[in-house]
Design an enzyme around this catalytic site. Structure first.
Site, mmCIF file in Angstrom:
data_model
loop_
_atom_site.group_PDB
_atom_site.id
_atom_site.type_symbol
_atom_site.label_atom_id
_atom_site.label_comp_id
_atom_site.label_asym_id
_atom_site.label_seq_id
_atom_site.Cartn_x
_atom_site.Cartn_y
_atom_site.Cartn_z
ATOM 1 N N GLU A 515 -22.215 36.080 55.333
ATOM 2 C CA GLU A 515 -23.661 36.671 56.413
ATOM 3 C C GLU A 515 -24.697 35.215 56.032
ATOM 4 O OE1 GLU A 515 -23.603 38.828 58.151
ATOM 5 O OE2 GLU A 515 -22.468 40.324 56.952
ATOM 6 N N HIS A 519 -22.402 33.653 59.800
ATOM 7 C CA HIS A 519 -23.315 34.258 61.102
ATOM 8 C C HIS A 519 -24.898 32.533 61.254
ATOM 9 C CE1 HIS A 519 -21.278 36.975 62.332
ATOM 10 N NE2 HIS A 519 -21.041 38.208 60.992
ATOM 11 N N GLU A 572 -17.497 36.647 64.558
ATOM 12 C CA GLU A 572 -17.235 37.513 63.041
ATOM 13 C C GLU A 572 -15.967 36.362 62.587
ATOM 14 O OE1 GLU A 572 -18.990 39.148 61.453
ATOM 15 O OE2 GLU A 572 -19.310 40.041 62.967
#
Length: 791
Positions: A515, A519, A572
């Site tokens: 995370e 990202h 992802e």
């Protein structure tokens, strides 16, 4: 009021019969590809038409049909209650009231997912709500027995109802396959007819049954999974839309600088000419400028010789409820950032403005370290077959301070860790904007499913230059990934105990890195409308070719709009690779409290888990359409392929025969080669992913990603045959029971439920009890309005 929870306790005491449904199976039934001969009827392709709303009636095919068990939820499916009692107890009265109103907004908005999923989902939901509002699961069991249902058939009905609620529709939120009741249609009809809801309103209940029962059981090829055109079902687009229509609509939206996140697309024929309606989610129905808006984005436009109309009002009554509770929550906001955030969210859902939602997201980013954290809106685009439209979700959670301290240390180390990633400095953001990164205990998560971690907002321009937040959902992690040894597939026996011991800790590390630095990393090269570049085009070189960068994003182009159908899974995959790569760093492991042999075991289990997940991902591939139904699982399969390709004995994958005599598989990972062969393989692949993403090289990105995503029966591994083995051995994904909040006088109470199908059902019937009849009427009317669009 609470007899639902009291009566359901008796369900736990009733003897559970074997999961076999009284049908004669043709294959073994070990959580997998069991095939049953159904004695209910399968409907023909005419099931596209709602019986009440369209002229053509469903045609019944009376031959028994063989249906495999991936389209059922097993009676013994795991169902766990999300524990947030202690976290909620520690909140102040003001914080509890704030959390309550945000939760109400989230739950009402989450009902929009029914209308985003399938033509029948909303009507099935209303049918179940009417049945269980009149009789609790425990009370209805006596009715079911009298109507001729066996104990296991009634349990199958409860599991189906719980699944419909948990997935907010009749397609799995993780995998996008349809699920149908695991009991004969005539038995389910007998139960409905015997229910108190039918006794009190026979004509209305029968009409509701007729409107959805055909599609409820249908498993025609197109209806087996979500998809666009002839590849599946979607209600983001009218039934006559195809990929070319989606591409044209995206170009139109880009030309108007409109985001697709809160839209749906409807195509109509007007005298032989295609006309498109872009519908915005909003409480306001008017298409002209209204209070709070300078100029309306609505109207009719000509684009590439096609007519486009932009209109408001999608999910109107639901958006009204969302806005009402957001306004209520403002009175209990802790600071000005929260108040401004809620104002902008309210404006967004009132007018259908994504720009307003972006403004709200900016205030949300500035709201550092809140005790009650939340986010709400049309967020993730996983289930839009084109990859641009967001599914509604809203969450409310309470900070877990101990775990959040670890994540804060990871954030503080980010500027040291980012340069470790395998791309040149120019491909990283100019400045790392330190985000909030907290561990939260979920109070409310409304939508189709609950993730383990989140990195938001998804707006490229905000993430690039203003920041983002990361959250790890601690109470979800605590129960979602607990594994029983006997259900642990495809591993060597000597790996299983180690896997169980370190699966939780390793996943915590992976989620944190995925995370925050997955990202949260990487730069997009952009030339804005004024011609200004955010990089030096004369100096930046593509490390893969050695040539100057020759492509980039222009104007309003975004990652989602450019890479569309592969964007979610590709991103992802990139984030998962970052997690694998950086978990090798001793500083990272130390932050999470792992040193010495434990640290090495965490790394081994993290990589082993990823390899196993890549194999398990085959469940989410559809050979008939050669398509993937789940972004994360496609990503993990791609990583498995990359690590297999690395060779040198790093990863082994072989087909074997299980102890039950049936096909099985075994994966191995040489832990001595993770830091060398494994790291080098991920280094090369991760660099390619980032370069293609940064430079907006769609053709190169698709060629790379589609190549590794290919599932075939040729090559060193027969992945199509392995897919059959994975289905044979699969375990159903867990469902979660969430608490409700209730105002009692001047205080807010937490209402909790047991972790069972009955508990999950009761949580939903009590969740909307204040205005149940009006809400159900609204849902039916919203569904009826568009019923002909799916025919």
């Amino acid at each position: 009021m609470h007899q639902c929870r009291l009566l359901t306790k008796c369900l736990r005491l009733r003897k559970r019969l074997p999961t076999r449904m009284g049908f004669e199976p043709t294959r073994a039934e070990h959580n997998g590809l069991a095939v049953h001969r159904l004695n209910h009827s399968a409907t023909s392709s005419c099931v596209w038409h709602f019986k009440r709303f369209c002229s053509s009636l469903p045609v019944l095919n009376l031959r028994p049909k063989m249906v495999d068990s991936q389209y059922y939820l097993p009676n013994d499916i795991g169902i766990s209650a999300l524990d947030c009692g202690e976290a909620f107890r520690l909140l102040s009265p003001q914080e509890k009231m704030y959390a309550h109103n945000l939760s109400r907004a989230a739950w009402y908005g989450g009902l929009a997912v029914l209308l985003q999923t399938s033509p029948e989902s909303a009507n099935i939901f209303v049918l179940l709500q009417r049945i269980f509002r009149k009789q609790t699961p425990a009370q209805l069991e006596q009715v079911a027995t009298a109507a001729g249902l066996s104990s296991e058939e009634y349990q199958a009905f409860l599991v189906y109802a719980a699944g419909l609620y948990a997935n907010m529709g009749n397609y799995k939120s993780f995998g996008d396959t349809k699920f149908i009741p695991n009991l004969p249609k005539d038995k389910l009809k007998a139960l409905v007819w015997a229910s108190q809801a039918f006794q009190e309103q026979p004509s209305e209940t029968e009409a509701l049954w007729d409107s959805c029962s055909g599609l409820l059981y249908s498993l025609e090829d197109r209806q087996k999974q979500l998809g666009l055109g002839n590849k599946g079902i979607t209600t983001y687009f009218s039934g006559n839309c195809c990929l070319e229509d989606a591409e044209l609509a995206q170009k139109f939206l880009d030309s108007k600088k409109l985001s697709a996140y809160n839209t749906r697309l409807f195509k109509r024929d007007n005298g032989g000419k295609a006309c498109y309606e872009v519908r915005l989610a909003s409480a306001v129905q008017k298409d002209c400028a209204v209070d709070g808006e300078c100029e309306s984005c609505c109207g009719s436009f000509s684009f590439e010789d096609k007519e486009f109309t932009v209109k408001r009002g999608d999910y109107g009554p639901l958006m009204e409820k969302v806005c009402h509770y957001l306004q209520q929550a403002q009175a209990y906001a802790a600071n000005e950032n929260q108040r401004k955030m809620l104002e902008e969210y309210q404006r967004s859902f009132t007018l259908g403005s994504v720009d307003a939602h972006k403004e709200g997201s900016r205030y949300w980013i500035k709201d550092k370290g809140p005790i009650v954290e939340s986010y709400i809106g049309f967020i993730e685009s996983y289930r839009d077959p084109f990859g641009s439209r967001g599914e509604f979700e809203g969450f409310v959670a309470v900070v877990n301070k101990a775990m959040s301290e670890r994540f804060a240390k990871l954030v503080s180390s980010a500027e040291v860790l980012l340069p470790e990633l395998p791309w040149p400095r120019e491909y990283e953001k100019d400045t790392f904007l330190k985000p909030d990164f907290t561990s939260l205990d979920v109070l409310t998560f409304a939508g189709s499913g609950i993730p383990a971690g989140i990195n938001i907002p998804n707006y490229d321009d905000i993430r690039q230059s203003e920041g983002f937040k990361n959250v790890s959902l601690g109470n979800v992690l605590a129960v979602a990934y607990a594994t029983q040894k006997e259900k642990l597939t495809f591993l060597k026996e000597e790996d299983k105990d180690l896997f169980i011991k370190f699966k939780g800790p390793s996943f915590e590390v992976q989620v944190g890195l995925h995370e925050l630095l997955g990202h949260g990393s990487g730069k997009l090269f952009v030339q804005n409308d004024q011609g200004k570049f955010n990089f030096d085009q004369s100096k930046v070189v593509n490390p893969e070719t050695g040539e100057p960068v020759s492509s980039w994003y222009r104007g309003s182009e975004t990652w989602d709009s450019k890479f569309s159908t592969i964007a979610s899974s590709y991103e992802e995959c990139r984030a998962e690779c970052v997690g694998l790569y950086l978990c090798l760093n001793k500083q990272v492991l130390s932050i999470f409290g792992h040193d010495g042999q434990d640290a090495e075991d965490v790394v081994y289990v993290n990589w082993l888990s990823m390899v196993r997940a890549g194999l398990l991902g085959l469940e989410f591939y559809t050979p008939e359409s050669k398509s993937w139904r789940q972004a994360h699982m496609q990503a993990r399969f791609v990583i498995l392929r990359v690590l297999l390709e690395a060779g040198e004995g790093l990863v082994g994958l072989e087909e074997v025969t299980g102890q039950d005599g049936k096909p099985d598989a075994r994966i191995t990972l040489d832990r001595s080669k993770i830091h060398t062969v494994g790291k080098n393989a991920i280094h090369r692949f991760l660099c390619k992913l980032q370069v293609l993403k940064s430079t907006a090289d769609v053709d190169g990105g698709r060629a790379l990603y589609d190549g590794y995503s290919t599932v075939s029966d040729s090559g060193a591994h027969n992945f199509l045959r392995l897919r059959e083995t994975v289905l044979l051995r699969k375990e159903a994904r867990k469902m979660f029971v969430q608490a409700n909040t209730r105002v009692s006088g001047d205080s807010v109470e937490l209402v909790e439920y047991e972790g069972s199908a009955a508990g999950l059902i009761c949580s939903f019937t009590e969740r909307f009890q204040d205005d149940a009849e009006q809400l159900e009427t609204n849902l039916l009317e919203l569904n009826k309005r568009d019923a002909t669009c799916w025919c």
